[in-house]
Scaffold this active site. Structure first.
Site, mmCIF file in Angstrom:
data_model
loop_
_atom_site.group_PDB
_atom_site.id
_atom_site.type_symbol
_atom_site.label_atom_id
_atom_site.label_comp_id
_atom_site.label_asym_id
_atom_site.label_seq_id
_atom_site.Cartn_x
_atom_site.Cartn_y
_atom_site.Cartn_z
ATOM 1 N N LYS A 1 1.078 0.438 16.435
ATOM 2 C CA LYS A 1 -0.364 0.207 16.308
ATOM 3 C C LYS A 1 -0.845 -0.753 17.395
ATOM 4 O O LYS A 1 -1.942 -0.625 17.926
ATOM 5 C CB LYS A 1 -0.670 -0.337 14.914
ATOM 6 C CG LYS A 1 -2.110 -0.206 14.495
ATOM 7 C CD LYS A 1 -2.312 -0.629 13.037
ATOM 8 C CE LYS A 1 -1.848 0.429 12.086
ATOM 9 N NZ LYS A 1 -2.162 0.082 10.679
ATOM 10 N N SER B 1 -9.582 -7.580 5.544
ATOM 11 C CA SER B 1 -8.927 -6.671 4.604
ATOM 12 C C SER B 1 -7.549 -7.187 4.198
ATOM 13 O O SER B 1 -7.205 -7.234 3.013
ATOM 14 C CB SER B 1 -8.796 -5.284 5.246
ATOM 15 O OG SER B 1 -7.977 -4.445 4.481
ATOM 16 N N ASP C 1 -11.682 0.959 13.323
ATOM 17 C CA ASP C 1 -10.848 -0.088 12.732
ATOM 18 C C ASP C 1 -11.222 -1.424 13.370
ATOM 19 O O ASP C 1 -10.437 -2.021 14.107
ATOM 20 C CB ASP C 1 -9.366 0.226 12.955
ATOM 21 C CG ASP C 1 -8.452 -0.706 12.167
ATOM 22 O OD1 ASP C 1 -8.936 -1.363 11.220
ATOM 23 O OD2 ASP C 1 -7.251 -0.787 12.504
ATOM 24 N N SER D 1 0.832 -1.203 0.000
ATOM 25 C CA SER D 1 0.000 0.000 0.000
ATOM 26 C C SER D 1 0.864 1.248 0.000
ATOM 27 O O SER D 1 2.053 1.209 0.289
ATOM 28 C CB SER D 1 -0.900 0.004 1.233
ATOM 29 O OG SER D 1 -0.111 0.022 2.410
ATOM 30 N N ARG D 2 0.226 2.347 -0.342
ATOM 31 C CA ARG D 2 0.848 3.647 -0.135
ATOM 32 C C ARG D 2 0.526 4.097 1.291
ATOM 33 O O ARG D 2 -0.341 3.531 1.947
ATOM 34 C CB ARG D 2 0.307 4.666 -1.139
ATOM 35 C CG ARG D 2 0.666 4.356 -2.585
ATOM 36 C CD ARG D 2 0.326 5.531 -3.472
ATOM 37 N NE ARG D 2 0.539 5.241 -4.874
ATOM 38 C CZ ARG D 2 1.707 5.281 -5.487
ATOM 39 N NH1 ARG D 2 2.795 5.596 -4.794
ATOM 40 N NH2 ARG D 2 1.814 5.013 -6.773
ATOM 41 N N ALA D 3 1.241 5.115 1.733
ATOM 42 C CA ALA D 3 1.014 5.629 3.081
ATOM 43 C C ALA D 3 -0.384 6.211 3.205
ATOM 44 O O ALA D 3 -0.874 6.875 2.292
ATOM 45 C CB ALA D 3 2.051 6.692 3.404
ATOM 46 N N ILE D 4 -1.025 5.921 4.324
ATOM 47 C CA ILE D 4 -2.316 6.530 4.639
ATOM 48 C C ILE D 4 -2.110 7.536 5.772
ATOM 49 O O ILE D 4 -2.356 8.722 5.625
ATOM 50 C CB ILE D 4 -3.342 5.456 5.028
ATOM 51 C CG1 ILE D 4 -3.569 4.489 3.856
ATOM 52 C CG2 ILE D 4 -4.661 6.109 5.437
ATOM 53 C CD1 ILE D 4 -4.398 3.283 4.206
ATOM 54 N N THR D 5 -1.614 7.038 6.887
ATOM 55 C CA THR D 5 -1.324 7.927 8.019
ATOM 56 C C THR D 5 0.172 7.942 8.343
ATOM 57 O O THR D 5 0.602 8.693 9.213
ATOM 58 C CB THR D 5 -2.097 7.484 9.275
ATOM 59 O OG1 THR D 5 -1.759 6.119 9.572
ATOM 60 C CG2 THR D 5 -3.597 7.575 9.049
ATOM 61 N N SER D 6 0.964 7.123 7.648
ATOM 62 C CA SER D 6 2.405 7.063 7.902
ATOM 63 C C SER D 6 3.141 8.016 6.958
ATOM 64 O O SER D 6 2.528 8.704 6.145
ATOM 65 C CB SER D 6 2.917 5.632 7.706
ATOM 66 O OG SER D 6 2.848 5.258 6.342
#
EC number: 2.4.2.57
Length: 503
Positions: free
Chosen positions: A288, A264, A256, A194-199
């Protein structure tokens, strides 16, 4: 109703279909009703917007609709009211705390993918799961439904290995090293990331500095059959499409649910045919997952779900109390990973984690005897075999295999934060480091991020550099400096914490 398509130069954030008031009255269509547009085998559902933005006999569509299906101006299509989707009653069932049957879950997922369910209904489904949960049977059914409503990858080279980190730790470029090690050992590992979402950087953001990561399923299949590995962006593929739609809602609600997180992650593994999966759960303050108890519970769920899906899953609970390596941000991390692959040496936290995880995958896939995987993984890294495999990956995905660390541009607007006292580094705040790197422009600005000069346990003197902020613009740098001074993400303390006097 039949009408002519009129493409409108607007974005609404949802699938908006515009209807003239006279047509709406004739066909008894009300604002926000679910309607269906059909043209041959193509169809799409959307929300009705009533207004004079279109003439009688015209059907207006927003850019959001065009992003899913291509219609042309003037194209004749049919439009009809869609009614309430069947899946709504199943969502209400879960809201009441009842268990869903496999066919009911499949109906919900299909309706999400077909866009029969709008964000309001999807929000209700996500909230119901957050409140009432899913049992393992429901999670397995959801996982399979999410995978099978999207594209599936069929790779002949076996066994197919996979690795996934649940994230939460900055600087986690580990898989950029793990994947070529595993492939160099002769195993197959088609890694979608994935690409960064919150990172500050997802694996796809890091690899994109080195090569193209936006490939089709056909291109991935060709590359993996040829060299045994790839490092690509999963968002460019139609893998488990319902997942992206639910994640969008989860973010808006700051939810979440564990059941959705498990589904997911595993749906995408199921879709690419992964047989042996290693889950990395970084654990520690600021990660996390912060407690070992929570990590073990999550690990058991992953293993049980894998059994139900016919996949062999192992879980590594790793240290997540501080950043991995010394860099945070796409280009900085790509540079550090490439240096490590080229020399076979690098920061201890990065190398030891990478060869530890790679070693487990080698043992799972039969490429190393039990207990010897880490030794073999280290040998593959130190002898340059992993670097040669990475060169192949870079070239096959359309990049320059001769790229060197010094070729990678880093943000040239910099500022270094220094120690204000003597002492030892007692903590590095993961969330603080991530926030500062993002304020500097990462991941959108590839060259933005943070270079650490110290790690936990290091001795420092007043004036020693702690970390350097990199940005591509002065304005971004200034904002990051302000945030860094406020957060003070690196904690320094003396060995003597307090003196109690004898009064």
């Amino acid at each position: 109703m039949r009408g002519k398509i009129k493409i409108l130069d607007i974005e609404t954030g949802n699938l908006a279909i515009f209807i003239n008031p006279e047509d709406a009255e004739q066909w008894r269509i009300h604002p926000n009703d679910l309607v269906k547009i059909e043209s041959g085998k193509r169809y799409i559902y959307g929300s009705a917007f009533i207004g004079n933005i279109v003439e009688k006999g015209e059907i207006g569509i927003s850019k959001d609709v065009l992003s899913i299906h291509q219609f042309s101006n003037g194209e004749i299509v049919s439009l009809s009211p869609a009614g309430t989707p069947e899946s709504v009653k199943y969502i209400k069932k879960k809201m009441r705390g009842e268990k869903l049957k496999k066919v009911e879950i499949e109906t919900i997922v299909r309706d999400i993918v077909d866009r029969k369910l709008r964000n309001t209904e999807i929000s209700a489904f996500v909230s119901a799961i957050e409140i009432n949960g899913l049992d393992m049977e429901e999670i397995a059914a959801l996982t399979i439904a999410m995978a099978e409503t999207g594209d599936m990858l069929d790779i002949e080279r076996k066994p197919i290995m996979d690795i996934h980190s649940i994230g939460g730790v900055p600087g986690n470029k580990t898989n950029v090293i793990v994947v070529p090690i595993v492939a160099a050992a002769g195993l197959t590992i088609p890694k979608t990331s994935s690409r960064a979402i919150t990172s500050a950087a997802g694996t796809a953001d890091v690899v994109e500095v080195l090569t193209n990561v936006t490939l089709t399923l056909e291109e991935i299949k060709r590359i993996v059959e040829k060299i045994g590995a790839c490092l690509v962006w999963g968002g460019a593929l139609n893998l488990a499409p319902a997942d992206d739609l639910m994640i969008h809602v989860e973010r808006r609600l700051s939810l979440d649910p564990r059941g959705l997180m498990l589904a997911s992650i595993m749906a995408k593994k199921y879709a690419i045919g992964s047989q042996y999966i290693l889950i990395d759960i970084p654990t520690g303050k600021g990660a996390k997952v912060e407690s070992m108890e929570e990590a073990r519970s999550l690990a058991r769920d992953f293993i049980e779900l894998g059994k139900r899906l016919g996949q062999y899953v192992e879980v590594a609970i790793t240290y997540g109390g501080q950043p991995i390596g010394y860099t945070v941000g796409p280009a900085l991390e790509a540079k550090e990973a490439l240096e490590t692959l080229m020399t076979g040496r690098g920061p201890g936290s990065l190398v030891e984690k990478a060869i530890g995880l790679a070693g487990l995958l080698l043992e799972m896939g039969g490429a190393a005897p039990k207990g010897k995987g880490k030794i073999i993984a280290r040998e593959i890294l130190e002898k340059g075999k992993a670097y040669q495999k990475m060169r192949e990956i870079i070239e096959e995905q359309g990049g320059d295999p001769d790229i060197k660390p010094e070729d990678i541009p880093i943000g040239d607007k910099t500022y270094t934060i220094h120690a204000q006292t003597n002492g030892y580094v007692t903590a590095i705040d993961n969330r603080g480091i991530t926030a500062i790197a993002r304020e500097a422009g990462a991941p959108e600005d590839k060259g933005a991020g943070i270079r650490l000069h110290v790690k936990v346990g290091d001795k420092v003197k007043e004036g020693d550099p702690l970390f350097t902020i990199h940005a591509e613009s002065e304005s971004r740098l200034d904002k990051a400096i302000v945030l860094a001074r406020r957060l003070e993400p690196i904690k320094i303390e003396g060995m003597v914490l307090q003196v109690i006097e004898n009064l």
